[in-house]
Write an enzyme that holds these catalytic residues in place. Sequence first.
Site, short mmCIF file in Angstrom:
data_model
loop_
_atom_site.label_atom_id
_atom_site.label_comp_id
_atom_site.label_asym_id
_atom_site.label_seq_id
_atom_site.Cartn_x
_atom_site.Cartn_y
_atom_site.Cartn_z
N LYS A 1 -5.09 -16.05 -19.64
CA LYS A 1 -3.96 -15.57 -19.49
C LYS A 1 -3.59 -14.98 -18.06
O LYS A 1 -4.62 -14.39 -17.46
CB LYS A 1 -3.56 -14.56 -20.51
CG LYS A 1 -2.17 -14.05 -20.80
CD LYS A 1 -1.64 -15.19 -21.95
CE LYS A 1 -0.31 -14.89 -22.48
NZ LYS A 1 0.04 -15.47 -23.68
N1 GLU Z 1 2.62 -18.56 -23.22
C1 GLU Z 1 2.34 -19.28 -24.39
C2 GLU Z 1 1.36 -18.95 -25.36
O1 GLU Z 1 1.14 -17.80 -25.31
C3 GLU Z 1 2.07 -20.87 -23.93
C4 GLU Z 1 0.97 -21.13 -23.29
C5 GLU Z 1 0.80 -22.34 -22.59
O2 GLU Z 1 1.74 -23.30 -22.94
O3 GLU Z 1 -0.27 -22.77 -21.74
O4 GLU Z 1 0.86 -19.72 -26.25
#
Ligand code: GLU
Length: 417
Positions: A109
């Site tokens: 993240k």
């Molecule tokens: N931000 C989204 C999540 O928390 C998608 C992450 C992604 O597609 O890599 O799952």
Amino acid sequence: MTTNHGVVSAFDEVNVFFDRAAERLGFGDGQREMLRRPWRELQVSIPVRMDDGTIQVFAGYRIQHNAARGPYKGGIRYHPDANQDEIRALSSLMTWKTALVEIPFGGAKGGIQCDPRRLSEGELNRLTRRFTVNIEHLLGVNRDIPAPDLGTSSQTMAWMMDAFSQIHGHTPGIVTGKPVELGGSVGRDSATGRGAVYVTREAANDLGMDPAGARIAIQGFGQVGSWTARIAGDLGCLVTAVSDVQGGIHNDRGIDITELVRYQAESGTVVGFPGTERITNEELIELDCEILVPAAIDRTIHGENASRVKAMVVVEAANHPVTPEADDILNDRGIKVIPDVLVNAGGVVVSYFEWTQNLYQHQWDMGRVNAELNKIMTRAYQSVRDRVARDNVTHREAAFLIAVERVAHVAEIRGFI
Ligand code: GLU
């Protein structure tokens, strides 16, 4: 469980769920440490020339939690509260999420502490480019692939891709959630909401609840909440309340979501939509309804309000919307909680489809995207449900057991411990 700023640590909270799974699986301290800790954390300073000529320096992060099952994967959030502890928590959730739905990624993240609503388009573009250049050495189509999250969008991904491509040559697969014209996948914008609705359908079935006519209250009307609201109508659900940062609206006979989307696009908020009464975000959580969907920020259901939740089932479309304390209260009260790592996985699943399409330079149509998403989400739900029955655990415990077991197994067969 507090950080050095004296606030409750989100990473510690998420690890309450991890530790319960590790305990049940009989893991030793070393193995737990290996799976709990992020493998790599990068903090960067991002200087930006603001429109008024001053320089402002923002704090940015990319935290790579675990890559045992594949390249790191996870979104980038722009939010005033984004901080290292929160990003760490969210990075670990990505590890468990990708494992649970069985897509070939690890978890990561990123984020920048900023208020995107107070930045101009030019400032956001410069901020995103400088951030990308600062973390570029960690990224790669087989290393780490960012995506949108809270406060970022397909436009942010277009800028990231462009900044990366200026260094490495045209590389659409370096981020997912891009505009379709730039190699994005159709159906990516609606994917998290659609996945949440597929999971709601399965859960309702299991609980013997007829989704047709069930009242659903959704906290948040951004990318995730608004698509959940739109697609929930396909099940016949009655969306009786929604909210955004400015507040919520309620009508027990149901809200016309198509009209509301139009209203919100014009006025910038859901508040004031004709035919609804105004409520607060806090009141929404405690509304009389059958299905409650927190789809906004983290920890909106906590020790203080969990005892007042009236829904039969809480469907976690946001990441980490329920604290461990609230989770216990809801479970004790017989309210089913369907966990984030399952409910909101549709986003990263279609990110996986997008990455695959980029690798072989091909484009799927909407029918294929949604059919494959349905297959993966239904399979993941069923594996959780089977584990709930087998081990007599909650849905969250089952999801973590499956995910942690998978990551640990792959770490072992790769032979790096
Ligand atoms: N931000 C989204 C999540 O928390 C998608 C992450 C992604 O597609 O890599 O799952």
